[in-house]
Write a protein that holds these residues in place. Structure first.
Motif, PDB file in Angstrom:
ATOM      1  N   PHE A  32       0.831  -1.210   0.000  1.00 40.46           N
ATOM      2  CA  PHE A  32       0.000   0.000   0.000  1.00 40.46           C
ATOM      3  C   PHE A  32       0.866   1.260   0.000  1.00 40.46           C
ATOM      4  O   PHE A  32       0.616   2.198  -0.767  1.00 40.46           O
ATOM      5  N   LEU A  33       1.881   1.306   0.857  1.00 42.92           N
ATOM      6  CA  LEU A  33       2.714   2.508   0.984  1.00 42.92           C
ATOM      7  C   LEU A  33       3.495   2.788  -0.305  1.00 42.92           C
ATOM      8  O   LEU A  33       3.617   3.942  -0.731  1.00 42.92           O
ATOM      9  N   SER A  93       2.631   1.801  -3.321  1.00 42.12           N
ATOM     10  CA  SER A  93       1.631   2.231  -4.312  1.00 42.12           C
ATOM     11  C   SER A  93       1.231   3.684  -4.076  1.00 42.12           C
ATOM     12  O   SER A  93       1.091   4.469  -5.024  1.00 42.12           O
ATOM     13  N   TYR A  94       1.053   4.040  -2.804  1.00 42.99           N
ATOM     14  CA  TYR A  94       0.688   5.420  -2.458  1.00 42.99           C
ATOM     15  C   TYR A  94       1.776   6.389  -2.933  1.00 42.99           C
ATOM     16  O   TYR A  94       1.476   7.448  -3.501  1.00 42.99           O
ATOM     17  N   LYS A 103       1.196   9.114  -5.848  1.00 41.90           N
ATOM     18  CA  LYS A 103       1.310  10.498  -5.407  1.00 41.90           C
ATOM     19  C   LYS A 103       2.251  11.307  -6.314  1.00 41.90           C
ATOM     20  O   LYS A 103       2.274  12.531  -6.277  1.00 41.90           O
ATOM     21  N   LYS A 106       0.976  10.113 -12.622  1.00 41.29           N
ATOM     22  CA  LYS A 106       0.217   9.022 -12.030  1.00 41.29           C
ATOM     23  C   LYS A 106       0.137   7.809 -12.947  1.00 41.29           C
ATOM     24  O   LYS A 106       0.137   6.662 -12.484  1.00 41.29           O
ATOM     25  N   TYR A 131       0.167  12.656   7.440  1.00 39.77           N
ATOM     26  CA  TYR A 131       0.598  11.327   6.997  1.00 39.77           C
ATOM     27  C   TYR A 131       0.546  10.319   8.134  1.00 39.77           C
ATOM     28  O   TYR A 131       0.117   9.171   7.937  1.00 39.77           O
ATOM     29  N   PHE A 176      -1.893   7.024   7.762  1.00 41.52           N
ATOM     30  CA  PHE A 176      -1.201   5.740   7.693  1.00 41.52           C
ATOM     31  C   PHE A 176      -1.452   4.893   8.938  1.00 41.52           C
ATOM     32  O   PHE A 176      -1.585   3.670   8.840  1.00 41.52           O
TER      33      PHE A 176
END
Length: 419
Positions: free
Chosen positions: A217-218, A220-221, A225, A229, A369, A373
């Motif tokens: 997830f992190l 990908s984030y 970001k 994109k 953040y 998170f």
């Protein structure tokens, strides 16, 4: 509250189970004692001031409505018992922490920084003992008076360091990784991303798939970001996903085999998930009541719900071996309070998460953040663990969320995050 008191409390909370094993069992109740004390303080404040914030009012009303649904379902099935009352408290104690911290505190920036820095120091300490646990886990755990039970996955032992379970260790090291990752996003200091990666590498040796989910997830984030994109999406599909499958494919396969492909009568977690929907349908819309399904209070006395649906024959859920009865979270909420209960419970989290918009506008990006998170990390953990009322996770999670939310009551934070 002085700095040293905050630090001591943090250490005691994080290691309360280890301290309880080696000093006195009552230490294991530290978090519940703190919750009750905080609730008392906020009640005193409300009585004196006779004022309450809109946010607290909304969250409180939703939580109270959830409790009412749970008690109605308890009353309809077996009546309201001590067990159901205790279970109801455990389910909402995280909300109590969040609301009391939100109501009682202000000008929290220094407190937040102190807690986060102290956690990082503790994380370094856990790294050292993680190496020892990895190399000499039998002797090391015996030295700590922990019941020896090695969890071997993919031929490796699940590391737990000074924690009493690999899941707690993996959660905390991931949390430290989140802190440094958030710092990197806010100040772009490359040192912070390097430290974050190190923390996540140590989290991975807990061999918990939830750590891998968070990492995916992190990353990908971070890519989404970026300014481009479309390029970020392409990188995730063509590079990140294959890389994760290459390095963690065995762990993924083991997770799928243990919890998805296997028949429910051989997988406690799968059985708890599947039958929570069956119970929600059969006991629509209230569920079976607090302390009857998937919670600690449903173990002793052993809940009649398990006999009713044949779960007493599932390995790890039987009255003689109930070791996996508390292995899930959302199935317990759905089973015990039904469709109405899980909707109300979920709405509380949505109201809390909605704070992120104000945090993004008014506070330093570092805290924004941390907030999002920590929230998402907890949700990922909750898919396979009762993290919202497990110690020490719940009190750390809701304290951080409460402190950052309460900071909105003060003036805009302008000070930049330390490098």
């Amino acid at each position: 509250m002085s700095r040293i008191v905050i630090q001591i409390l943090l250490v005691v909370l994080l290691f309360q189970e280890l301290l309880a094993v080696n000093i006195h069992p009552i230490i294991d109740m530290t978090d519940e004692i703190i919750v009750v004390f905080l609730a008392f303080l906020v009640l005193v404040k409300l009585i004196k001031t006779q004022t309450i914030s809109k946010h607290t009012m909304i969250v409180s009303l939703l939580a109270i409505a959830f409790l009412i649904i749970g008690f109605i379902s308890s009353f309809l099935r077996d009546g309201i018992t001590i067990n159901s009352i205790i279970s109801s408290f455990l389910v909402v104690k995280g909300f109590i922490v969040y609301l009391t911290i939100f109501e009682l505190t202000g000008k929290n920036e220094n407190k937040i920084k102190l807690i986060l820095k102290t956690m990082i120091v503790i994380g370094y300490l856990l790294m050292f003992f993680a190496v020892i646990d990895f190399l000499f886990y039998e002797r090391f755990r015996a030295l700590l008076n922990l019941e020896y039970r090695a969890d071997i996955r993919a031929g490796l032992v699940s590391v737990q360091s000074l924690m009493t379970h690999p899941g707690v260790y993996g959660w905390f090291m991931s949390l430290c990784g989140i802190i440094m990752f958030s710092k990197f996003l806010s100040n772009k200091n490359k040192k912070n991303i390097i430290i974050s990666i190190i923390f996540f590498l140590f989290a991975i040796i807990s061999l918990r798939f939830k750590v891998i989910m968070l990492l995916a997830f992190l990353i990908s984030y971070l890519l989404f970001k970026s300014k481009n994109k479309i390029l970020g999406i392409i990188v995730v599909i063509l590079f990140v996903a294959p890389t994760f499958l290459f390095f963690f494919g065995d762990l993924l396969s083991l997770t799928i085999e243990r919890y998805i492909q296997i028949d429910y009568d051989e997988s406690a977690r799968k059985a708890l998930y599947l039958f929570s929907f069956v119970i929600a349908k059969d006991y629509f819309p209230f569920g079976t009541g607090f302390g009857t399904y998937g919670t600690f209070q449903s173990i002793d006395p052993y809940s009649s719900v398990y006999y009713e649906f044949g779960l007493n024959h599932v390995w790890g859920l039987s009255p003689d071996n109930p070791m996996w009865l508390t292995d899930t979270f959302w199935p317990a909420i759905l089973g015990e309070t039904g469709l109405l209960g899980i909707i109300l419970y979920g709405c509380v989290f949505l109201i809390i998460f909605k704070k992120r918009k104000q945090i993004k506008k008014r506070l330093n990006s570092y805290y924004y953040y941390i907030f999002i998170f920590v929230f998402i990390h907890a949700f990922l953990e909750s898919l396979a663990e009762q993290i919202y009322f497990s110690s020490p996770q719940f009190i750390i999670i809701f304290t951080l969320l409460g402190l950052i939310s309460a900071e909105l009551k003060e003036k805009k934070v302008e000070e930049s995050v330390d490098s």
